[in-house]
Design a protein around this motif. Structure first.
Motif, PDB file in Angstrom:
ATOM      1  N   ALA A 123       0.828  -1.211   0.000  1.00  7.66           N
ATOM      2  CA  ALA A 123       0.000   0.000   0.000  1.00  7.66           C
ATOM      3  C   ALA A 123       0.860   1.258   0.000  1.00  7.66           C
ATOM      4  CB  ALA A 123      -0.924  -0.017   1.221  1.00  7.66           C
ATOM      5  N   GLY A 124       1.968   1.236   0.745  1.00 10.27           N
ATOM      6  CA  GLY A 124       2.844   2.408   0.795  1.00 10.27           C
ATOM      7  C   GLY A 124       3.537   2.691  -0.517  1.00 10.27           C
ATOM      8  N   GLY A 125       3.698   1.663  -1.357  1.00 11.82           N
ATOM      9  CA  GLY A 125       4.357   1.853  -2.639  1.00 11.82           C
ATOM     10  C   GLY A 125       3.436   2.217  -3.782  1.00 11.82           C
ATOM     11  N   GLU A 126       2.124   2.224  -3.534  1.00 15.15           N
ATOM     12  CA  GLU A 126       1.181   2.579  -4.593  1.00 15.15           C
ATOM     13  C   GLU A 126       1.235   4.076  -4.898  1.00 15.15           C
ATOM     14  OE1 GLU A 126      -2.405  -0.691  -4.085  1.00 15.15           O
ATOM     15  OE2 GLU A 126      -2.499   1.168  -2.934  1.00 15.15           O
ATOM     16  N   VAL A 127       0.973   4.413  -6.139  1.00 18.68           N
ATOM     17  CA  VAL A 127       0.947   5.819  -6.548  1.00 18.68           C
ATOM     18  C   VAL A 127      -0.393   6.430  -6.149  1.00 18.68           C
ATOM     19  CG1 VAL A 127       0.984   7.409  -8.494  1.00 18.68           C
ATOM     20  CG2 VAL A 127       2.508   5.428  -8.474  1.00 18.68           C
ATOM     21  N   HIS A 128      -0.326   7.528  -5.404  1.00 16.56           N
ATOM     22  CA  HIS A 128      -1.527   8.258  -5.009  1.00 16.56           C
ATOM     23  C   HIS A 128      -1.584   9.573  -5.789  1.00 16.56           C
ATOM     24  CE1 HIS A 128      -3.018   6.084  -1.308  1.00 16.56           C
ATOM     25  NE2 HIS A 128      -1.938   5.417  -1.646  1.00 16.56           N
ATOM     26  N   VAL A 129      -2.657   9.746  -6.531  1.00 15.27           N
ATOM     27  CA  VAL A 129      -2.795  10.955  -7.341  1.00 15.27           C
ATOM     28  C   VAL A 129      -2.725  12.193  -6.458  1.00 15.27           C
ATOM     29  CG1 VAL A 129      -4.311  12.213  -8.914  1.00 15.27           C
ATOM     30  CG2 VAL A 129      -4.159   9.719  -9.054  1.00 15.27           C
ATOM     31  N   SER A 139       7.447  -2.779  -8.686  1.00 19.70           N
ATOM     32  CA  SER A 139       7.589  -1.407  -8.213  1.00 19.70           C
ATOM     33  C   SER A 139       7.123  -1.294  -6.771  1.00 19.70           C
ATOM     34  CB  SER A 139       6.782  -0.452  -9.095  1.00 19.70           C
ATOM     35  OG  SER A 139       5.407  -0.779  -9.039  1.00 19.70           O
ATOM     36  N   GLY A 140       7.520  -0.208  -6.118  1.00 28.46           N
ATOM     37  CA  GLY A 140       7.102   0.046  -4.749  1.00 28.46           C
ATOM     38  C   GLY A 140       8.152   0.865  -4.013  1.00 28.46           C
ATOM     39  N   LEU A 141       7.948   1.061  -2.711  1.00 28.00           N
ATOM     40  CA  LEU A 141       8.945   1.756  -1.907  1.00 28.00           C
ATOM     41  C   LEU A 141      10.233   0.956  -1.852  1.00 28.00           C
ATOM     42  CD1 LEU A 141       6.794   3.053   1.090  1.00 28.00           C
ATOM     43  CD2 LEU A 141       7.719   4.383  -0.809  1.00 28.00           C
ATOM     44  N   THR A 142      10.111  -0.382  -1.908  1.00 26.87           N
ATOM     45  CA  THR A 142      11.264  -1.260  -2.040  1.00 26.87           C
ATOM     46  C   THR A 142      11.179  -1.962  -3.393  1.00 26.87           C
ATOM     47  OG1 THR A 142      10.044  -3.035  -0.929  1.00 26.87           O
ATOM     48  CG2 THR A 142      11.435  -1.630   0.451  1.00 26.87           C
ATOM     49  N   ILE A 143      12.218  -2.758  -3.721  1.00 28.09           N
ATOM     50  CA  ILE A 143      12.219  -3.447  -5.015  1.00 28.09           C
ATOM     51  C   ILE A 143      12.179  -4.954  -4.784  1.00 28.09           C
ATOM     52  CG2 ILE A 143      13.332  -3.699  -7.257  1.00 28.09           C
ATOM     53  CD1 ILE A 143      14.917  -1.267  -6.779  1.00 28.09           C
TER      54      ILE A 143
END
Length: 495
Positions: free
Chosen positions: A214-220, A470-474
């Motif tokens: 959830a933290g790595g998802e793109v938020h508009v 993709s995400g905050l980590t790889i």
């Protein structure tokens, strides 16, 4: 219907104009020399259209085309992209105090409870106090040494599980095994081994993993605030995940409050230092950062190292030969002798170069500064692409190849933040405080996996797919599953 569509389009356009004129974050016109920018920024989204599913890869292409220091407009926000060791050094060493804060994002507001803890908190005295507490009560050499039995017990249990799976002749899911192992080590060290901690471990593990996604998802709304309503489903998910994590940690804190004596875990330390951790919110933020920041990163590093070694059999053979010469067939890996493993240390460093768990360092400038010949405005979002820097032909020969030998010898580049050609732990004030712990965990787990088993590809595969998510980590796009055959003559796989 056509009329409604036209009215809706006009309403969105007028809303954008109103936001741009009166509410949107704006940067005043500077007389100084701003970094170059890649052409015309589109209305509303700016340069967001230039980013793909893997922003760290898109940033590499932008740097090749426009240079190592770029000014982008990502939605409503001016953003600086840094893609060279020279500019990274200028930002994180020369202008360290300016590049020491974090932007306010959905992840920090919701998952981190308005930037509680140390990961997303803005730079200031409160952040310094919490970081100092974390360092003194958890990350000193003495505390890491005292926690050795925890690591030994959990690694032994994980090796035993791998042995049982290998007897059945099926693949070991290393992705799952490593996630469980690193989580259990940190859970016991931070929360203790109480019955409630063990009973909630499964749920906690699940929601922590969900929080990484959830933290790595793109938020508009992180880029165009007036379009926040497009993120309602993602925000609801983040709130649910945060609520579950919050409930689990709160129960542990309440239980510790009833019996402060006889326990030496990190929760007890936060209760003891109540002049720094004044509220349960402070404690929960710090605990979440410690567990989340050390489990996913350690597990991913070991996983990528195993994948690279499988794809590079000569390096795998050399690492296992070194372990055999150091510990013998009947001796298991001892943590206090990890420093003798020179080649395995180089393997870990090369893995961190090619696969930094956090590919992009994210900051926000606190005030105006000069970055070499460029003027950087205050409140500029900063993205330092350490993934791209570590794969640059300007800094490394044959940069995409896995060559642990490049980290052998006294003249090798440092990976702990002093040399800027490779920055897996960041650098400066915001550099990772848990370098020693992270390195110890990765070395211990990787050494035991390699010394305890022969590893091979599943039938039908000649090489592992090294695609990323993709995400905050790889993380790896495909879970790592390998066949294992016990390698030691020892009667058990305990450490």
């Amino acid at each position: 219907m056509e009329g409604l569509f036209q009215i809706g389009t006009a309403a969105i356009f007028l809303s954008w104009i109103a936001w741009s004129l009166f509410f949107a974050p704006r940067t005043r016109i500077y007389r100084g020399n701003l970094p170059p920018s890649p052409g015309f920024a589109l209305p509303i989204i700016g340069h967001l259209h230039l980013l793909g599913n893997l922003p760290h890869v898109s940033f590499i292409e932008l740097a090749k085309r426009y240079g190592p220091c770029l000014m982008l407009k990502l939605g409503s926000y001016p953003s600086l992209l840094i893609s060279s060791p020279e500019f990274a050094r200028e930002a994180l060493k020369v202008n360290d105090i300016v590049f020491s804060s974090r932007p306010s994002l959905a992840a920090s507001r919701i998952l981190a409870d308005n930037a509680a803890g140390i990961l997303w908190a803005p730079y200031g005295q409160e952040w310094r106090n919490l970081r100092k507490l974390c360092s003194l009560e958890l990350l000193t050499s003495r505390r890491i040494e005292e926690s050795r039995p925890v690591r030994a017990a959990e690694v032994a249990a994980a090796m035993a599980r791998a042995k049982e799976i290998s007897k059945a002749g099926i693949c070991v899911n290393l992705t799952s095994l490593l996630e469980d192992l690193t989580f259990d080590i940190m859970r016991v060290w931070v929360m203790g081994s109480s019955e409630s901690s063990r009973s909630s471990a499964g749920v906690y593990k699940r929601v922590m993993k969900e929080s990484f996604v959830a933290g790595g998802e793109v938020h508009v709304g992180d880029y165009v605030p007036w379009l926040w309503w497009l993120d309602l489903a993602k925000v609801a998910r983040m709130k649910r995940v945060h609520g579950e994590i919050d409930d689990i940690i709160q129960k542990e804190i309440d239980e510790h409050c009833g019996k402060r004596s006889g326990s030496d875990d990190f929760i007890t330390a936060t209760l003891r230092n109540n002049e720094i951790c004044r509220t349960d919110r402070d404690r929960k933020g710090l605990i979440t950062d410690v567990i989340g920041g050390s489990t996913d990163t350690s597990a991913l590093t070991v996983e990528w190292a195993m994948a690279e070694l499988i794809n590079n059999p000569r390096s795998l053979e050399r690492a296992q030969d070194e372990l055999l010469q150091t510990f013998g067939k009947n001796s298991l890996v001892e943590e206090d002798r990890l420093e003798e493993l020179e080649f395995l240390t180089a393997v870990v460093k090369e893995t961190l170069r090619l696969h930094p768990t956090a590919p992009i360092l994210i900051y926000e400038t606190t005030h105006e500064c000069q970055l070499e010949r460029y003027t950087i405005p205050p409140k500029t979002r900063v993205f330092i692409n350490i993934y791209g820097i570590a794969r640059s032909e300007a800094s490394w020969s044959d940069p995409l190849a896995f060559k642990p030998e490049r980290f052998l010898g006294s003249g090798a580049i440092d990976v702990r933040g002093r040399d800027f050609e490779v920055l897996p732990f960041g650098s400066g004030r915001r550099g990772c405080p848990g370098i020693q712990l992270g390195f110890t965990m990765v070395m211990l787990v990787l050494a035991n996996l390699l010394h305890g088993f022969h590893w091979s590809l599943p039938p039908g595969l000649s090489r592992l797919d090294m695609s990323e998510e993709s995400g905050l980590t790889i993380p790896r796009a495909i879970p790592l599953e390998l066949l294992a055959v016990p390698r030691l003559d020892a009667r058990s796989y305990s450490v």
